[in-house]
Design a protein around this motif. Structure first.
Motif, short mmCIF file in Angstrom:
data_model
loop_
_atom_site.label_atom_id
_atom_site.label_comp_id
_atom_site.label_asym_id
_atom_site.label_seq_id
_atom_site.Cartn_x
_atom_site.Cartn_y
_atom_site.Cartn_z
N SER A 1 25.62 33.95 53.99
CA SER A 1 26.36 33.76 52.73
C SER A 1 27.84 34.05 52.90
CB SER A 1 25.78 34.65 51.62
OG SER A 1 24.47 34.28 51.31
N GLY A 2 28.16 35.10 53.63
CA GLY A 2 29.56 35.44 53.89
C GLY A 2 30.26 34.36 54.69
N ALA A 3 29.56 33.81 55.68
CA ALA A 3 30.15 32.74 56.49
C ALA A 3 30.36 31.48 55.66
CB ALA A 3 29.26 32.44 57.70
N ILE A 4 29.41 31.18 54.76
CA ILE A 4 29.56 30.03 53.87
C ILE A 4 30.79 30.22 52.98
CG2 ILE A 4 28.57 28.85 51.86
CD1 ILE A 4 25.80 29.30 53.20
N LYS A 5 30.91 31.39 52.39
CA LYS A 5 32.05 31.67 51.50
C LYS A 5 33.37 31.58 52.28
CE LYS A 5 34.10 35.10 48.49
NZ LYS A 5 34.17 36.52 48.20
N LYS A 6 33.40 32.15 53.48
CA LYS A 6 34.63 32.16 54.27
C LYS A 6 35.06 30.75 54.69
CE LYS A 6 36.66 34.17 58.42
NZ LYS A 6 36.44 35.05 59.57
N ARG A 7 34.09 29.94 55.12
CA ARG A 7 34.42 28.62 55.65
C ARG A 7 34.27 27.49 54.64
NH1 ARG A 7 31.79 28.17 61.44
NH2 ARG A 7 32.79 26.14 61.33
N GLY A 8 33.42 27.70 53.63
CA GLY A 8 33.16 26.63 52.66
C GLY A 8 33.77 26.86 51.29
N GLY A 9 34.30 28.07 51.07
CA GLY A 9 34.90 28.36 49.78
C GLY A 9 33.88 28.91 48.78
N THR A 10 34.35 29.17 47.59
CA THR A 10 33.51 29.78 46.55
C THR A 10 32.77 28.74 45.70
OG1 THR A 10 35.38 29.88 45.03
CG2 THR A 10 34.96 31.84 46.40
N PRO B 1 30.29 26.50 46.16
CA PRO B 1 28.83 26.52 46.12
C PRO B 1 28.26 27.73 45.36
CG PRO B 1 29.59 25.93 48.31
CD PRO B 1 30.81 26.37 47.53
N PHE B 2 28.93 28.86 45.43
CA PHE B 2 28.45 30.06 44.74
C PHE B 2 28.66 29.94 43.23
CE2 PHE B 2 29.29 31.29 49.09
CZ PHE B 2 28.07 31.86 49.42
N LYS B 3 29.76 29.32 42.82
CA LYS B 3 29.98 29.07 41.40
C LYS B 3 28.93 28.10 40.87
CE LYS B 3 34.92 30.00 41.59
NZ LYS B 3 36.27 29.44 41.59
N GLU B 4 28.58 27.10 41.68
CA GLU B 4 27.55 26.14 41.28
C GLU B 4 26.18 26.79 41.16
OE1 GLU B 4 27.39 22.35 43.43
OE2 GLU B 4 29.40 22.85 44.18
N VAL B 5 25.79 27.60 42.15
CA VAL B 5 24.46 28.21 42.10
C VAL B 5 24.38 29.21 40.95
CG1 VAL B 5 24.72 30.18 43.71
CG2 VAL B 5 22.55 28.94 43.58
N ALA B 6 25.49 29.84 40.59
CA ALA B 6 25.49 30.79 39.47
C ALA B 6 25.11 30.11 38.16
CB ALA B 6 26.87 31.44 39.34
N ILE C 1 19.81 23.53 44.83
CA ILE C 1 20.73 22.78 45.69
C ILE C 1 22.12 22.73 45.05
CG2 ILE C 1 20.03 20.57 44.69
CD1 ILE C 1 20.41 19.34 47.52
N THR C 2 23.14 22.87 45.90
CA THR C 2 24.53 22.75 45.46
C THR C 2 25.29 21.89 46.46
OG1 THR C 2 25.42 24.65 46.70
CG2 THR C 2 24.49 25.10 44.50
N SER C 3 26.54 21.64 46.15
CA SER C 3 27.41 20.99 47.13
C SER C 3 27.61 21.94 48.30
CB SER C 3 28.76 20.65 46.50
OG SER C 3 29.53 21.83 46.35
N LYS D 1 25.96 17.78 53.69
CA LYS D 1 25.76 17.05 52.43
C LYS D 1 25.46 18.00 51.28
CE LYS D 1 24.36 12.64 54.35
NZ LYS D 1 23.33 11.59 54.39
N ALA D 2 24.88 19.16 51.59
CA ALA D 2 24.50 20.11 50.54
C ALA D 2 24.14 21.46 51.16
CB ALA D 2 23.31 19.58 49.75
N ILE D 3 23.99 22.43 50.27
CA ILE D 3 23.45 23.74 50.63
C ILE D 3 22.25 23.97 49.73
CG2 ILE D 3 23.82 26.24 50.71
CD1 ILE D 3 26.82 25.66 51.08
N ILE D 4 21.14 24.39 50.32
CA ILE D 4 19.97 24.79 49.55
C ILE D 4 19.93 26.31 49.56
CG2 ILE D 4 17.45 24.72 49.36
CD1 ILE D 4 17.59 22.01 50.89
N HIS D 5 20.06 26.90 48.37
CA HIS D 5 20.04 28.36 48.23
C HIS D 5 18.62 28.78 47.87
CE1 HIS D 5 24.51 28.35 47.95
NE2 HIS D 5 24.28 27.18 47.37
N VAL D 6 18.07 29.72 48.60
CA VAL D 6 16.72 30.21 48.31
C VAL D 6 16.79 31.68 47.90
CG1 VAL D 6 15.55 28.56 49.82
CG2 VAL D 6 16.24 30.77 50.75
N ALA D 7 15.94 32.03 46.93
CA ALA D 7 15.84 33.42 46.48
C ALA D 7 14.90 34.14 47.45
CB ALA D 7 15.34 33.49 45.05
#
Length: 147
Positions: free
Chosen positions: A28-37, A39-44, A56-58, A65-71
């Motif tokens: 998650s930290g690597a996604i935020k650092k390299r992909g920006g915030t 996807p996290f705003k979308e999943v929220a 699924i988010t951008s 093509k996407a990120i799949i966030h799993v709980a």
């Protein structure tokens, strides 16, 4: 983050605590650092995610093509058999539904989930064997970049 796949899986919390109050670590930290915030705003926007479910988010500015966030971890920050197995199953349901040709999974339940890599790898591979899919699946052992 350097996997040659169409979509990546992010082992996330259940969205109970707002992402901006957390300091995303590991994948998650690597996604935020390299992909920006983004996807996290979308999943929220999905609100609380039931344990083991997937959303699924951008991919933000990442080349996917996407990120799949799993709980993948429970409220006690522990990966459980249920959370890992259902995370894999639900992520693959999205992969199949969206017809992605390839996906990269992290070792769900390790890191913040406080479980060992071998434990997670065994659960993931065992569950993947039960799922029919045309997609290529890569399991990634995340290692933080050296500073």
């Amino acid at each position: 983050m350097d996997q040659d796949v169409e979509v990546i899986v992010n082992s996330w919390n259940r969205n109970i605590i707002p992402w901006w109050l957390l300091l995303p670590q590991g994948v998650s930290g690597a996604i935020k650092k390299r992909g920006g915030t983004g996807p996290f705003k979308e999943v929220a926007k999905f609100g609380a995610i039931p344990l083991g479910e997937a959303r699924i988010t951008s991919a933000g500015s990442l080349p996917f093509k996407a990120i799949i966030h799993v709980a993948g971890i429970n409220m006690f920050w522990i990966g459980t058999e249920y959370s890992v197995i259902h995370s894999v199953r639900n992520a693959m349901n999205i992969v199949n539904k969206e017809k992605f040709s390839s996906v990269a999974f992290p070792l769900i339940g390790t890191g913040s989930g406080n479980r060992g890599e071998d434990w997670s790898l065994n659960l993931i591979t065992t569950e993947l064997e039960t799922i029919e899919s045309e997609a290529k699946v890569i399991i990634v052992r995340y290692k933080a970049a050296k500073k």
